[in-house]
Write an enzyme that holds these catalytic residues in place. Sequence first.
Site, mmCIF file in Angstrom:
data_model
loop_
_atom_site.group_PDB
_atom_site.id
_atom_site.type_symbol
_atom_site.label_atom_id
_atom_site.label_comp_id
_atom_site.label_asym_id
_atom_site.label_seq_id
_atom_site.Cartn_x
_atom_site.Cartn_y
_atom_site.Cartn_z
ATOM 1 N N GLU A 6 44.146 42.135 43.760
ATOM 2 C CA GLU A 6 44.425 42.529 42.385
ATOM 3 C C GLU A 6 44.692 44.029 42.417
ATOM 4 O OE1 GLU A 6 42.271 42.895 38.007
ATOM 5 O OE2 GLU A 6 41.250 41.809 39.620
ATOM 6 N N ASP A 9 38.716 48.862 31.353
ATOM 7 C CA ASP A 9 38.216 49.528 32.556
ATOM 8 C C ASP A 9 36.997 50.394 32.266
ATOM 9 O OD1 ASP A 9 40.301 48.433 34.011
ATOM 10 O OD2 ASP A 9 41.618 50.138 33.617
#
Length: 265
Positions: free
Chosen positions: A51, A62
């Site tokens: 990924e 994030d």
Amino acid sequence: MSGSKVEAAFAAAGATGSGPLVGYLPIGYPDLATSIEAAITLTRHGVDVLELGIPYSDPVIDGPTIQAATTTALENGFRLRHAFEAVREITRASDAPALCMTYYNPVLSYGVDRFASDLAAAGGAGLITPDLVPEEAGEWVAASEAHDLDRVFLAAPTSPGARLTAATAASRGFTYVVSTMGITGARADVDGAARTLVGRLRAVTDRPLAVGIGISTGAQVAEVLSYADGAIVGSRLVTALGRGLSALADAADELAEGKRPAVRG
């Protein structure tokens, strides 16, 4: 159409009685050349699917570890074209499928079909799009079909049944099962909501389900693989890369120890 590279990797891992380890690293951290070498390192130390994060200036999901790494990449001059360059170099050196994780705005700005075409030409397997919901993904679904790319949508513990059905129906490769509400980051325990959510998803799909967010040890990988089809690790690997490629290899090795034959729970 050659079919899903990622689903093939899941099937190969499943045939061993285990499941795949999906490893996340941002492209361009700490610099472009090192990020390419780091991704290749993961594939040589037990990571089955990559990924590759495309740095973005305004991340939604994030946590601080990944935000800091992507900020460094942007400050060091990362540009979107570097993502295709990185994928090309990584896929030349490894057979592991390489998905890009990106927020959708860069794809829209670049041009959806153009992005899909360039990603496919570079050897990429597809996209994980955390801020794109299936109901608004028609253009991307069409482009991914045209260029034989996988597309991974997210399912969260708070998702209603209709959204779970839509996410799994639109996904190709796997559905990303968000283990807990909140941002990415290593946690001492993987939220029990993940097991419950996987159970809900099993009722609407027989395609692969991979759990991410909060997984940071080989023991947690093993736990997740006891009830899901794949385990996704990000922040632990990003932190390790900050200490160098040798530390990254060691972290991947420890995580890969969790890929024991799984006893489904």
